[in-house]
Design a protein around this motif. Structure first.
Motif, PDB file in Angstrom:
ATOM      1  N   GLU A 115       0.831  -1.209   0.000  1.00  0.00           N
ATOM      2  CA  GLU A 115       0.000   0.000   0.000  1.00  0.00           C
ATOM      3  C   GLU A 115       0.860   1.251   0.000  1.00  0.00           C
ATOM      4  O   GLU A 115       0.466   2.283  -0.551  1.00  0.00           O
ATOM      5  N   ILE A 149      -1.946   3.438  -1.825  1.00  0.00           N
ATOM      6  CA  ILE A 149      -3.359   3.096  -1.624  1.00  0.00           C
ATOM      7  C   ILE A 149      -3.665   3.332  -0.150  1.00  0.00           C
ATOM      8  O   ILE A 149      -2.898   2.903   0.716  1.00  0.00           O
ATOM      9  N   ILE A 203      -5.420  -6.343  -0.765  1.00  0.00           N
ATOM     10  CA  ILE A 203      -4.781  -5.057  -1.050  1.00  0.00           C
ATOM     11  C   ILE A 203      -5.825  -3.946  -0.932  1.00  0.00           C
ATOM     12  O   ILE A 203      -6.837  -3.971  -1.610  1.00  0.00           O
ATOM     13  N   GLY A 204      -5.591  -3.007  -0.044  1.00  0.00           N
ATOM     14  CA  GLY A 204      -6.505  -1.886   0.127  1.00  0.00           C
ATOM     15  C   GLY A 204      -7.633  -2.105   1.111  1.00  0.00           C
ATOM     16  O   GLY A 204      -8.558  -1.308   1.154  1.00  0.00           O
TER      17      GLY A 204
END
Lengths: 411, 115
Positions: free
Chosen positions: A95, A100, A168-169
């Protein structure tokens, strides 16, 4: 004449007997396979030699041939006890490279699982400690308490050990209000049980067994760069959650304190872990009270997000239950990895074993080794030392088997 | 020296003699199993007619479970599966689902292939 000769022999034996005992690398009670070659004179340990690398699985190299989302589930398998710490650390690095920003709710949920994992890891070790000192009732009791937290994990994430919570995120599963109620109710229960465990550990017999054992003083702890509860047991005030806040710890800073003890013995390290369970309970209560609303993950497909992560490198730190965990991640900009480096807390802590073990007795080895929370063992290996020539040889499992077979054939 | 508190733990030990065991015996009686939660990730199920052959699942699978067949559909080898559920998440048509079945032990290796 005869009597004189026998006394001479015993004197010689006492003076020169120096045995080397191999301790490891596979043992059912302990987890991290390390081979300790321990030299003893009588009962006293005079030297410790360590060999690492018995479970080298080549995970870092494997990760370099995969894309990011495959690597996420691969590195979760590095450790069963702190699987969430590993994925969080990896995801944080990604990230950072891709800039992100996960939503607030996702960060809080990550922290929730993180603290639940810390409770379950510490309870596991407290059980192992009790088992090593021969207090099996307490071992059974502690693991019974821990069992329920695993059931909660199964309810929230769908699996007891490998939660696969991170993506992810954000995170993959949301916490429903019913689950939050269950976690809250269980936290009250676990607080009561941990108080009971603490009262059992302050028992006179337990204290006699583990006080002033395996002492690592403040200066040695600093020199050997130990981390986590091992360092905090020696009075070193380090905690990544306070020093470099990640996830939601920045906002939860006021809800917990860093537990330190000055003694540096096995008892201090055990006590640090008991009180850290209480701190984790405080954090979880604060999280459940202040859980923000909102989405838990980006709407986008994982592939789109992976493509957005450019070429770059990042270092990420988290406080795993055993101490500071470090990841170095270098991405290639096409959804893959060029380099992944993992430094686990046990690796930092293992070297301190030598300082702790020297001067203690053979019977203390499992207790001291368990106190830094790694995982050790014993196999069918024998070292034979020829005292006259000063040579030693280690007989491994295969040659032992061969010897047994040869003897059987002769018969 | 502090007072011995072994008696306290001993009381707990004796009490547990008359309590029901915490553990649940595995499948001795029907319905005696620990209830599985809703989100439990078990053996995969595959709806071939719903599959559009985008083969995204192959690219996310960490275990190398999924291979493509000649007619551009997926085939699963459960013996390699690590039950992460990423293929379920990525599938745009919901053709892959995770059942609550967790017993994947079999005598025949081909029984673990889903086509």
């Amino acid at each position: 004449m005869v009597v004189k000769r026998s006394t001479e022999r015993t004197e010689k034996e006492v003076e020169y007997t120096r045995l080397r005992i191999p301790f490891g690398p596979v043992h059912p009670a302990l987890k991290e396979p390390v081979l300790l070659r321990i030299s003893v004179r009588g009962e006293e340990i005079i030297d410790v030699d360590m060999t690492l690398g018995h479970v080298h699985r080549g995970i870092e190299s494997l990760a370099e041939g995969r894309n990011l989302i495959q690597t996420l589930y691969l590195i979760e398998r590095i450790c069963g006890i702190c699987s969430h710490s590993h994925t969080t650390c990896f995801i944080q690095a990604l990230e950072e490279i891709g800039s992100i920003i996960p939503s607030e709710r996702a960060l809080y949920l990550r922290t929730l699982i993180f603290e639940m994992e810390r409770i379950h890891s510490h309870l596991l070790l407290l059980g192992v400690m009790a088992y090593e000192i021969g207090f099996d009732t307490l071992f059974m009791f502690t693991w019974h308490v821990r069992e329920k937290i695993l059931d909660l994990f199964e309810k929230i994430t769908g699996n007891r050990i490998h939660h696969a919570m991170n993506t992810i995120g954000g995170v993959r599963w949301d916490l429903t209000s019913q689950m939050a109620g269950e976690v809250k109710a269980y936290m009250r229960e676990i607080e009561k049980s941990t108080k009971y465990i603490h009262s059992a550990f302050t028992d006179g017999t337990v204290e006699k067994r583990i006080c002033n054992l395996g002492v690592l003083d403040y200066n040695d702890a600093i020199k050997l760069c130990v981390v986590g509860p091992t360092a905090r047991g020696s009075g070193v005030n380090i905690d990544v959650r306070k020093d470099h806040p990640y996830a939601a710890y920045d906002e939860l800073k006021g809800d917990f304190s860093v537990i330190t003890r000055k003694d540096g013995d096995v008892y201090a390290r055990t006590e640090v872990r008991i009180f850290e369970v209480f701190e984790s309970i405080n954090i979880i209560k604060a999280i459940l009270d202040r859980l923000p609303n909102g989405s838990i993950r980006p709407e986008e497909n994982v592939f789109r997000i992976m493509k957005r992560i450019p070429e770059g490198e990042a270092v990420s730190l988290v406080e795993a239950p055993r101490g500071e965990l470090l990841y170095f991640v270098k991405t290639d900009g096409k959804g893959g990895l060029i380099r992944l480096k993992v430094r686990t807390p046990t690796f930092s802590n293992l070297l301190s074993l030598k300082r702790m073990l020297v001067g203690c007795e053979i019977a203390d080895i499992p207790v001291i080794v368990a106190s830094i929370d790694p995982c050790l063992s014993c196999t069918n290996r024998v070292t034979i030392i020829n005292q006259e020539k000063g040579k030693s040889k280690v007989i491994d499992m295969d040659s032992l088997r061969r010897m047994v077979r040869r003897k059987w054939m002769r018969r | 020296m502090r007072a011995l508190r072994v008696g306290k733990m001993l009381r707990d030990t004796l009490r547990s003699l008359f309590r029901r065991p915490v553990t649940v015996e595995y499948m001795t009686k029907p319905g005696s199993m620990v209830p599985l939660p809703e989100r439990f990730r078990g053996k995969l199920t595959y709806d071939k007619s719903a599959c559009i052959g985008c083969l995204l699942c192959i690219r996310v699978c960490p275990g190398g479970v999924i291979t493509s067949t000649e007619e551009r559909k997926a085939s699963f080898n459960i013996s390699r599966c690590i039950f992460c559920g990423q293929c379920v998440e990525i599938c745009p048509k919901g053709a892959i689902k995770m059942s609550s079945q967790f017993e994947v032990v079999t005598y025949d290796k081909n029984g673990l292939l889903i086509k």
